[in-house]
Design a protein around this motif. Sequence first.
Motif, PDB file in Angstrom:
ATOM      1  N   HIS A  28     -38.772   7.977  -6.470  1.00 42.39           N
ATOM      2  CA  HIS A  28     -37.352   8.202  -6.191  1.00 42.39           C
ATOM      3  C   HIS A  28     -37.050   9.690  -6.253  1.00 42.39           C
ATOM      4  N   GLU A  29     -36.399  10.181  -5.223  1.00 42.85           N
ATOM      5  CA  GLU A  29     -36.082  11.597  -5.146  1.00 42.85           C
ATOM      6  C   GLU A  29     -34.637  11.839  -5.549  1.00 42.85           C
ATOM      7  N   GLU A  30     -34.391  13.065  -5.941  1.00 44.28           N
ATOM      8  CA  GLU A  30     -33.050  13.435  -6.358  1.00 44.28           C
ATOM      9  C   GLU A  30     -32.093  13.489  -5.167  1.00 44.28           C
ATOM     10  N   ILE A  31     -30.880  13.014  -5.383  1.00 43.51           N
ATOM     11  CA  ILE A  31     -29.805  13.137  -4.395  1.00 43.51           C
ATOM     12  C   ILE A  31     -29.255  14.559  -4.461  1.00 43.51           C
ATOM     13  N   GLY A  32     -29.249  15.098  -5.643  1.00 39.58           N
ATOM     14  CA  GLY A  32     -28.742  16.448  -5.862  1.00 39.58           C
ATOM     15  C   GLY A  32     -29.091  16.887  -7.263  1.00 39.58           C
ATOM     16  N   TRP A  82     -21.961   8.147 -13.562  1.00 38.24           N
ATOM     17  CA  TRP A  82     -21.946   7.394 -12.310  1.00 38.24           C
ATOM     18  C   TRP A  82     -22.017   5.915 -12.663  1.00 38.24           C
ATOM     19  N   ALA A  83     -21.118   5.118 -12.124  1.00 35.86           N
ATOM     20  CA  ALA A  83     -21.106   3.684 -12.426  1.00 35.86           C
ATOM     21  C   ALA A  83     -22.351   2.994 -11.897  1.00 35.86           C
ATOM     22  N   ALA A  84     -22.917   3.487 -10.814  1.00 33.36           N
ATOM     23  CA  ALA A  84     -24.115   2.869 -10.218  1.00 33.36           C
ATOM     24  C   ALA A  84     -25.332   3.089 -11.115  1.00 33.36           C
ATOM     25  N   THR A  85     -26.323   2.237 -10.976  1.00 36.71           N
ATOM     26  CA  THR A  85     -27.574   2.419 -11.694  1.00 36.71           C
ATOM     27  C   THR A  85     -28.267   3.650 -11.110  1.00 36.71           C
ATOM     28  N   GLY A 136     -30.287  10.759  -9.120  1.00 34.31           N
ATOM     29  CA  GLY A 136     -30.456   9.945  -7.923  1.00 34.31           C
ATOM     30  C   GLY A 136     -30.175   8.488  -8.199  1.00 34.31           C
ATOM     31  N   SER A 137     -30.136   7.730  -7.143  1.00 33.69           N
ATOM     32  CA  SER A 137     -29.856   6.303  -7.221  1.00 33.69           C
ATOM     33  C   SER A 137     -31.116   5.548  -7.636  1.00 33.69           C
ATOM     34  N   TRP A 138     -30.930   4.526  -8.436  1.00 38.26           N
ATOM     35  CA  TRP A 138     -32.045   3.651  -8.802  1.00 38.26           C
ATOM     36  C   TRP A 138     -31.758   2.289  -8.197  1.00 38.26           C
ATOM     37  N   ASP A 139     -32.428   1.977  -7.100  1.00 40.18           N
ATOM     38  CA  ASP A 139     -32.176   0.712  -6.416  1.00 40.18           C
ATOM     39  C   ASP A 139     -33.435  -0.119  -6.247  1.00 40.18           C
ATOM     40  N   ALA A 140     -34.454   0.192  -7.026  1.00 42.11           N
ATOM     41  CA  ALA A 140     -35.708  -0.560  -6.929  1.00 42.11           C
ATOM     42  C   ALA A 140     -35.538  -1.936  -7.569  1.00 42.11           C
ATOM     43  N   PRO A 141     -36.293  -2.923  -7.103  1.00 43.80           N
ATOM     44  CA  PRO A 141     -36.207  -4.256  -7.714  1.00 43.80           C
ATOM     45  C   PRO A 141     -36.770  -4.245  -9.125  1.00 43.80           C
ATOM     46  N   GLY A 142     -36.360  -5.196  -9.883  1.00 37.95           N
ATOM     47  CA  GLY A 142     -36.882  -5.332 -11.240  1.00 37.95           C
ATOM     48  C   GLY A 142     -36.020  -4.612 -12.255  1.00 37.95           C
ATOM     49  N   PRO A 143     -36.483  -4.609 -13.507  1.00 35.61           N
ATOM     50  CA  PRO A 143     -35.700  -4.005 -14.580  1.00 35.61           C
ATOM     51  C   PRO A 143     -35.671  -2.485 -14.468  1.00 35.61           C
ATOM     52  N   ILE A 144     -34.647  -1.897 -15.062  1.00 31.10           N
ATOM     53  CA  ILE A 144     -34.552  -0.440 -15.130  1.00 31.10           C
ATOM     54  C   ILE A 144     -35.654   0.026 -16.082  1.00 31.10           C
ATOM     55  N   PRO A 145     -36.439   1.027 -15.688  1.00 25.01           N
ATOM     56  CA  PRO A 145     -37.495   1.516 -16.576  1.00 25.01           C
ATOM     57  C   PRO A 145     -36.895   2.143 -17.826  1.00 25.01           C
ATOM     58  N   SER A 146     -37.672   2.160 -18.902  1.00 21.72           N
ATOM     59  CA  SER A 146     -37.209   2.871 -20.090  1.00 21.72           C
ATOM     60  C   SER A 146     -37.325   4.358 -19.796  1.00 21.72           C
ATOM     61  N   SER A 147     -36.586   5.160 -20.521  1.00 21.87           N
ATOM     62  CA  SER A 147     -36.658   6.613 -20.343  1.00 21.87           C
ATOM     63  C   SER A 147     -38.081   7.058 -20.586  1.00 21.87           C
TER      64      SER A 147
END
Length: 151
Positions: A28-32, A82-85, A136-147
């Motif tokens: 995943h690349e940065e949006i900004g 940001w409200a989005a993941t 950036g946006s995280w829209d991959a399937p599955g759980p959010i990765p841990s930091s």
Amino acid sequence: MIKKITTILLISLGALLLSTVNVAAEEHEEIGGWSEDTGYYSNEDESSKDFSIQSATHKGWVTYRGGDNTRIEKAAVGETTWAATHFTRAWLQERNGSARKGQHTVYGSGYTKAQSGWGIHHTYSPDPYVARTGYGSWDAPGPIPSSNEDK
């Protein structure tokens, strides 16, 4: 025998899914973001910006530690609301652009904050590193990765 094969297949499938999530996180690349030497930047074409991206706010800065003039260290800090993941990433970039040092990525929704690892800061000569942050946006399937500490 069938139970044993089923168990092995399930374990293999689980390992495959976990490795897929880790690969997706790295891709995943940065949006900004923000750069210590050039300021804030956006990788998105203004005409293609999604409304949800426009609601994101991102701040970046440098923090320092150490008390004497010969050995001061610095780290990049980024925070995103940001409200989005999404993810927030902070790192030190070698001035020649060849490598990132101490990259750290935090995933979540709402508010995220990431701080890079520490790197030497010269007060008497050019700094070897530029502090940078990104989001950036995280829209991959599955759980959010841990930091994670990427590098």
